[in-house]
Design an enzyme around this catalytic site. Structure first.
Site, PDB file in Angstrom:
ATOM      1  N   VAL A 148      23.479  24.237 -17.164  1.00 55.74           N
ATOM      2  CA  VAL A 148      22.440  23.226 -16.964  1.00 55.74           C
ATOM      3  C   VAL A 148      21.205  23.820 -16.301  1.00 55.74           C
ATOM      4  CG1 VAL A 148      21.908  21.023 -15.824  1.00 55.74           C
ATOM      5  CG2 VAL A 148      24.171  21.394 -16.829  1.00 55.74           C
ATOM      6  N   GLU A 149      21.361  24.946 -15.650  1.00 56.31           N
ATOM      7  CA  GLU A 149      20.248  25.542 -14.912  1.00 56.31           C
ATOM      8  C   GLU A 149      19.608  26.687 -15.708  1.00 56.31           C
ATOM      9  OE1 GLU A 149      20.819  25.746 -10.580  1.00 56.31           O
ATOM     10  OE2 GLU A 149      22.763  24.808 -10.906  1.00 56.31           O
TER      11      GLU A 149
END
Length: 373
Positions: free
Chosen positions: A164-165
């Site tokens: 997600v990052e």
């Protein structure tokens, strides 16, 4: 704030005056109209509340010493490691699509935050928690809201391969990127001269952590802690004393004014959140809804606040914490005093040698290309 206010009651007893006459005939009764026109006796003024004794300076200082739960940071970082870590902190090629760096979510120019409730990562994906400031993070008992990283080094390595990052697929991709850039290879050798293969993810995280340990600010509150009681205004001193007397320093203590413990959100009154906090790490029921207490250093500048970034006004944050953590309701004047104290924690940012994005070394033909997938 629900406070016990003790007031001295004043009882008023009206004594009727009876007049006697030489005449045996009684005095005529007062007419109803006259009685209605008679002014009511003025209420007695309430006695003034005696001034509260001022909390001693020595007592106030005691709340902000380094607690035993947090080990003092050892200054073992070399200049080469710090310089390398600064480059890597701003390096967006450590992300899959070459568009996200540590500084994207922890913008040093804005006190280490991006000002968003939750940050955007690869392909615009949003995390579930607010990105906390990296300033003064070195003084925390652990990293992340749930404390899943014990050290800055562990924290620095996490986002690179978080889908997600920064979304790097694996360590192999990270190493291929770093090894493809000669200046980075040289920087790792200078920073970790004793390693046979200095270019590795652990050393990258070690260098970033070395740089982050330099991310400190100095505020007027530090002058107060150093012995200058005049460094705080009268209102700020009132706010500090109320902050301490109300129990806020149970959680927000130590040099960073927080970060020294894990505490349940909604200790007195349940706080509406589906985030299980540290429980997700330990699976211990006692850790349900517990979070690492954030630092209040520069809190004026690091909103929105709370683990979900749901609070956008600092006075609101003060009221909510009083209600849910202390079972109190502060008056508007008391909130103003505490906010004034909190603003005294705003420090001076470092100079451009820390904040300004450095000139990054160029890619080569072997550097992996951006991948938006």
């Amino acid at each position: 704030m629900m406070r016990n206010r003790f007031w001295l009651g004043v009882g008023l007893v009206s004594l009727g005056a009876f007049s006697s006459s030489c005449s045996k005939e009684p005095a005529p009764p007062e007419s109803p109209a006259a009685a209605a026109a008679a002014p009511a006796p003025a209420p007695a003024p309430a006695p003034e509340e005696p001034p509260k004794p001022r909390m001693s300076y020595a007592k106030l200082l005691s709340f902000f010493r380094q607690p035993a739960s947090v080990k003092a940071v050892k200054a073992e970082d070399t200049e080469a490691q710090i310089a390398l870590g600064r480059l890597l902190f701003f390096e967006n090629r450590l992300s899959k699509n070459h568009d996200i760096s540590c500084n994207s979510c922890h913008d040093l120019a804005t006190f280490g935050v991006d000002g968003k409730p939750t940050s955007e990562g690869h392909k615009g994906q949003k995390g579930t928690r607010n990105a906390p400031t990296v300033f003064h993070a070195a003084g925390h008992i652990a990293q992340f809201w749930d404390g899943r990283a014990a050290t800055l080094e562990e924290q620095a390595a996490g986002p690179m391969m978080n889908p997600v990052e920064m979304a790097m697929p694996d360590e192999k991709r990270v190493l291929a990127t770093l090894n493809s850039i000669p200046q980075y290879v040289k920087g790792f050798k200078q920073s970790f001269p004793g390693d046979k293969k200095p270019v590795n993810v652990a050393n990258a995280a070690r260098a970033i952590a070395a740089f982050e340990r330099k991310l400190l600010t100095t505020a007027r509150f530090d002058k107060f802690l150093a012995g200058d009681e005049s460094a705080l205004t009268e209102q700020e001193r009132r706010g500090l004393e109320l902050f301490a007397a109300s129990g806020c320093t149970t959680c927000h203590n130590g040099p960073a004014v927080g970060g020294t413990s894990f505490q349940k959100l909604g200790l007195i009154e349940e706080y509406p959140t589906g985030d299980k906090g540290r429980f997700e790490v330990t699976k211990n029921e006692e850790d349900l809804h517990k979070f690492r207490v954030p630092t209040l250093r520069n809190v004026e500048k690091t909103g929105p606040w709370f683990h979900d970034g749901s609070v956008t006004e600092l006075p609101q944050a003060v009221r909510l914490m009083a209600r849910h953590q202390l079972g109190m309701t502060f008056s508007d004047a008391e909130v103003d005093d505490i906010v004034a104290f909190l603003k005294s924690l705003t420090g001076e940012l470092p100079g451009p040698e820390v904040l300004a994005p450095p000139e990054l070394p160029p890619s080569t033909r072997t550097t992996p290309k951006p991948d938006p997938t």
